[in-house]
Design a protein around this motif. Structure first.
Motif, PDB file in Angstrom:
ATOM      1  N   GLU A 224      23.275 -16.376 -40.808  1.00 49.14           N
ATOM      2  CA  GLU A 224      22.191 -15.600 -41.427  1.00 49.14           C
ATOM      3  C   GLU A 224      20.852 -16.325 -41.357  1.00 49.14           C
ATOM      4  O   GLU A 224      19.812 -15.718 -41.070  1.00 49.14           O
ATOM      5  CB  GLU A 224      22.541 -15.287 -42.882  1.00 49.14           C
ATOM      6  N   ARG A 225      20.855 -17.625 -41.611  1.00 47.32           N
ATOM      7  CA  ARG A 225      19.600 -18.387 -41.600  1.00 47.32           C
ATOM      8  C   ARG A 225      19.000 -18.430 -40.195  1.00 47.32           C
ATOM      9  O   ARG A 225      17.792 -18.248 -40.002  1.00 47.32           O
ATOM     10  CB  ARG A 225      19.868 -19.804 -42.134  1.00 47.32           C
TER      11      ARG A 225
ATOM     12  N   ARG B 220      17.519 -14.994 -39.306  1.00 51.51           N
ATOM     13  CA  ARG B 220      16.203 -14.796 -39.931  1.00 51.51           C
ATOM     14  C   ARG B 220      15.127 -15.518 -39.137  1.00 51.51           C
ATOM     15  O   ARG B 220      14.023 -15.008 -38.935  1.00 51.51           O
ATOM     16  CB  ARG B 220      16.223 -15.298 -41.382  1.00 51.51           C
ATOM     17  N   TRP B 221      15.443 -16.722 -38.703  1.00 54.07           N
ATOM     18  CA  TRP B 221      14.473 -17.515 -37.925  1.00 54.07           C
ATOM     19  C   TRP B 221      14.147 -16.811 -36.608  1.00 54.07           C
ATOM     20  O   TRP B 221      12.976 -16.657 -36.249  1.00 54.07           O
ATOM     21  CB  TRP B 221      15.050 -18.902 -37.675  1.00 54.07           C
TER      22      TRP B 221
ATOM     23  N   ASN C 162      11.908 -13.586 -37.343  1.00 51.50           N
ATOM     24  CA  ASN C 162      10.712 -13.606 -38.193  1.00 51.50           C
ATOM     25  C   ASN C 162       9.656 -14.619 -37.799  1.00 51.50           C
ATOM     26  O   ASN C 162       8.622 -14.728 -38.474  1.00 51.50           O
ATOM     27  CB  ASN C 162      11.122 -13.821 -39.649  1.00 51.50           C
TER      28      ASN C 162
ATOM     29  N   LYS D 118      14.893 -29.296 -43.163  1.00 52.59           N
ATOM     30  CA  LYS D 118      15.306 -27.963 -42.725  1.00 52.59           C
ATOM     31  C   LYS D 118      14.621 -26.899 -43.568  1.00 52.59           C
ATOM     32  O   LYS D 118      14.560 -27.002 -44.784  1.00 52.59           O
ATOM     33  CB  LYS D 118      16.826 -27.822 -42.808  1.00 52.59           C
ATOM     34  N   MET D 119      14.124 -25.884 -42.890  1.00 52.67           N
ATOM     35  CA  MET D 119      13.460 -24.777 -43.574  1.00 52.67           C
ATOM     36  C   MET D 119      14.490 -23.820 -44.167  1.00 52.67           C
ATOM     37  O   MET D 119      15.642 -23.780 -43.756  1.00 52.67           O
ATOM     38  CB  MET D 119      12.562 -24.031 -42.586  1.00 52.67           C
ATOM     39  N   ASP D 120      14.049 -23.069 -45.174  1.00 51.43           N
ATOM     40  CA  ASP D 120      14.843 -21.972 -45.727  1.00 51.43           C
ATOM     41  C   ASP D 120      16.116 -22.461 -46.411  1.00 51.43           C
ATOM     42  O   ASP D 120      17.123 -21.758 -46.441  1.00 51.43           O
ATOM     43  CB  ASP D 120      15.185 -20.972 -44.599  1.00 51.43           C
ATOM     44  N   LEU D 121      16.079 -23.692 -46.983  1.00 50.46           N
ATOM     45  CA  LEU D 121      17.270 -24.229 -47.650  1.00 50.46           C
ATOM     46  C   LEU D 121      16.991 -24.748 -49.059  1.00 50.46           C
ATOM     47  O   LEU D 121      17.919 -25.163 -49.746  1.00 50.46           O
ATOM     48  CB  LEU D 121      17.885 -25.370 -46.811  1.00 50.46           C
ATOM     49  N   THR D 122      15.741 -24.749 -49.496  1.00 52.12           N
ATOM     50  CA  THR D 122      15.397 -25.362 -50.786  1.00 52.12           C
ATOM     51  C   THR D 122      14.883 -24.336 -51.794  1.00 52.12           C
ATOM     52  O   THR D 122      14.217 -24.707 -52.760  1.00 52.12           O
ATOM     53  CB  THR D 122      14.326 -26.450 -50.593  1.00 52.12           C
TER      54      THR D 122
ATOM     55  N   GLY E  63      12.551 -22.318 -51.407  1.00 51.79           N
ATOM     56  CA  GLY E  63      11.104 -22.199 -51.294  1.00 51.79           C
ATOM     57  C   GLY E  63      10.329 -23.409 -51.763  1.00 51.79           C
ATOM     58  O   GLY E  63       9.098 -23.448 -51.634  1.00 51.79           O
TER      59      GLY E  63
ATOM     60  N   GLU F  22       8.720 -25.324 -48.725  1.00 51.56           N
ATOM     61  CA  GLU F  22       7.656 -24.505 -48.151  1.00 51.56           C
ATOM     62  C   GLU F  22       6.419 -24.499 -49.067  1.00 51.56           C
ATOM     63  O   GLU F  22       5.284 -24.538 -48.581  1.00 51.56           O
ATOM     64  CB  GLU F  22       8.166 -23.079 -47.925  1.00 51.56           C
TER      65      GLU F  22
END
Length: 408
Positions: free
Chosen positions: A198-199, A202-203, A206, A381-385, A387, A390
């Motif tokens: 899924e992650r 999304r990458w 988007n 890593k993005m999309d793991l915290t 937000g 980011e």
């Protein structure tokens, strides 16, 4: 859809903006790789697709397809019917051909291909089937190269045998490719099963148009995935063929890196045009993580770090330290600091490179991210915290592709 006019199509993806935009290399007038420009037309009454062009023969455009679908096949019986049905259902009104290379399949793939050859040619889609029956397959890179060699299309549409095209795929990507002749054209995808990766999905779907060039260094790989690629034959040949090293070689990643290094652009049609399957038999699972890591580091050094005098690695933990140790000695010396949010790491004050043969051993400062100096290579890593990461990055008001690049 992203504003295509604002896209930095002519810029080398990793080159920092402060270095100035780099114009892409012009595609050559003749094709340097071993794929023919086109076959010559057959004599009147000759069977279709029996024409062959002697080396150096004049190109006769009337014999060419506008688009060749490039399809490597290896033991694909489980998915092949649905894949080929999607070729048949394309709403593209131009001339098409399907170029299949069977890489030593031992199942019923060949009989399925022969059945669909009749159906496709009945509606005007020429089919070229090549292959070999050696005991072992030669690999995805070899099969794709051979499918390109035996094809005639002015444009190439890459397809994996376990995926399914939406009816408008070729039409929309063909239109985009005409507008972006030195680009790889991708599209958004629907993952099957829906809940898988899924992650990553999304990458894929988007990224902004600008991020298609700035996020080429992450562990996700190419910013448009290979089964969605569409490009001109001329540009493909300018970049050069896929690596034919076989199992364990990330041939799509290496081709994508060559494409970027030659100044190629990346453009995505912002519609879902491919059903992208995830399953244990996929060839991508045969590539070792360490192999991909090493290619990524070298590409980062070539495209970005050679232009920077110093930089900060964002993440004083495992991934940041791994990147530091993987750098060339010259680039390790450019690392001014690590930065982090972990108070324990910051209080420690520095990271000691214990493996170094230098005396004294290098000690790299560890700072809070708000105190660190850009540019950054970000190993978070993005999309793991939820937000949090980011938000921290956004509050610094930095520009991606100038002040920082994502690596993880």
């Amino acid at each position: 859809m992203a504003d295509a006019a604002a896209a930095p199509q002519a810029r080398s993806a990793g080159r920092p903006v402060r270095e100035g935009p780099g114009a892409p290399e012009a595609a050559p007038a003749t094709c340097p790789c071993p794929c023919p420009a086109a076959p010559t037309c057959p004599e009147p009454g000759a069977p279709p697709r029996q024409c062959r062009a002697p080396l150096g023969a004049a190109i006769r455009e009337a014999c060419r397809s506008q688009v060749s679908v490039i399809l490597p096949v290896h033991n694909s019986e489980s998915w092949l019917d649905e894949c080929l049905k999607s070729v048949l259902e394309q709403d593209f009104q131009g001339t098409m051909e399907l170029s299949v290379f069977n890489d030593a399949s031992k199942d019923s793939s060949i009989s399925i291909l022969e059945k669909w050859k009749i159906k496709l040619e009945d509606v005007g889609i020429q089919v070229v089937i090549g292959g070999h029956d050696s005991p072992q397959p030669q690999g995805v890179g070899f099969a794709k190269n051979q499918a390109v060699v035996q094809s005639s299309g002015i444009y190439l549409c890459f397809l994996d045998s376990d995926d399914v095209m939406m009816p408008q795929r070729i039409r929309l990507q063909y239109e985009a490719a005409i507008q972006h002749p030195n680009s790889i054209i991708g599209c958004q995808v629907q993952r099957e099963p829906l809940e898988s990766t899924e992650r990553y999905t999304r990458w894929i779907n988007n990224l902004t148009q600008g991020q298609l060039l700035t996020q080429v260094f992450t562990s996700h790989g190419p910013t448009v995935i290979m089964p969605t690629w569409f490009c001109s034959r001329e540009w493909f040949c300018h970049v050069g063929k896929f690596d034919e090293g076989g199992k364990g070689i990330p041939e799509d990643l290496l081709f994508f890196y060559k494409h970027v290094q030659k100044g190629g652009g990346v453009f995505r049609v912002d519609q879902c045009l491919l059903l992208y399957r995830y399953h244990p038999q996929a060839a991508t699972h045969s590539v070792l993580e360490g192999t991909i890591w090493n290619h990524r580091v070298r590409f980062l050094e070539d495209q970005v770090l050679k232009h920077w005098m110093s930089f900060t690695i964002w993440n004083a933990g495992k991934q940041g330290r791994k990147l530091y140790r993987s750098l060339s000695p010259a680039n390790r010396k450019k690392v001014a600091a690590f930065c982090d949010v972990d108070r324990n790491k910051i209080v420690k004050g520095f990271y000691t490179y214990e493996e170094s043969e230098e005396r004294p051993k290098p000690k790299i400062p560890i700072q809070h991210f708000r105190d660190a100096t850009p540019p950054f290579i970000i190993c978070v890593k993005m999309d793991l915290t939820g937000g949090v990461f980011e938000k921290n990055l956004n509050e610094l008001n930095l520009k991606e592709g100038l002040d920082y690049y994502h690596f993880n």
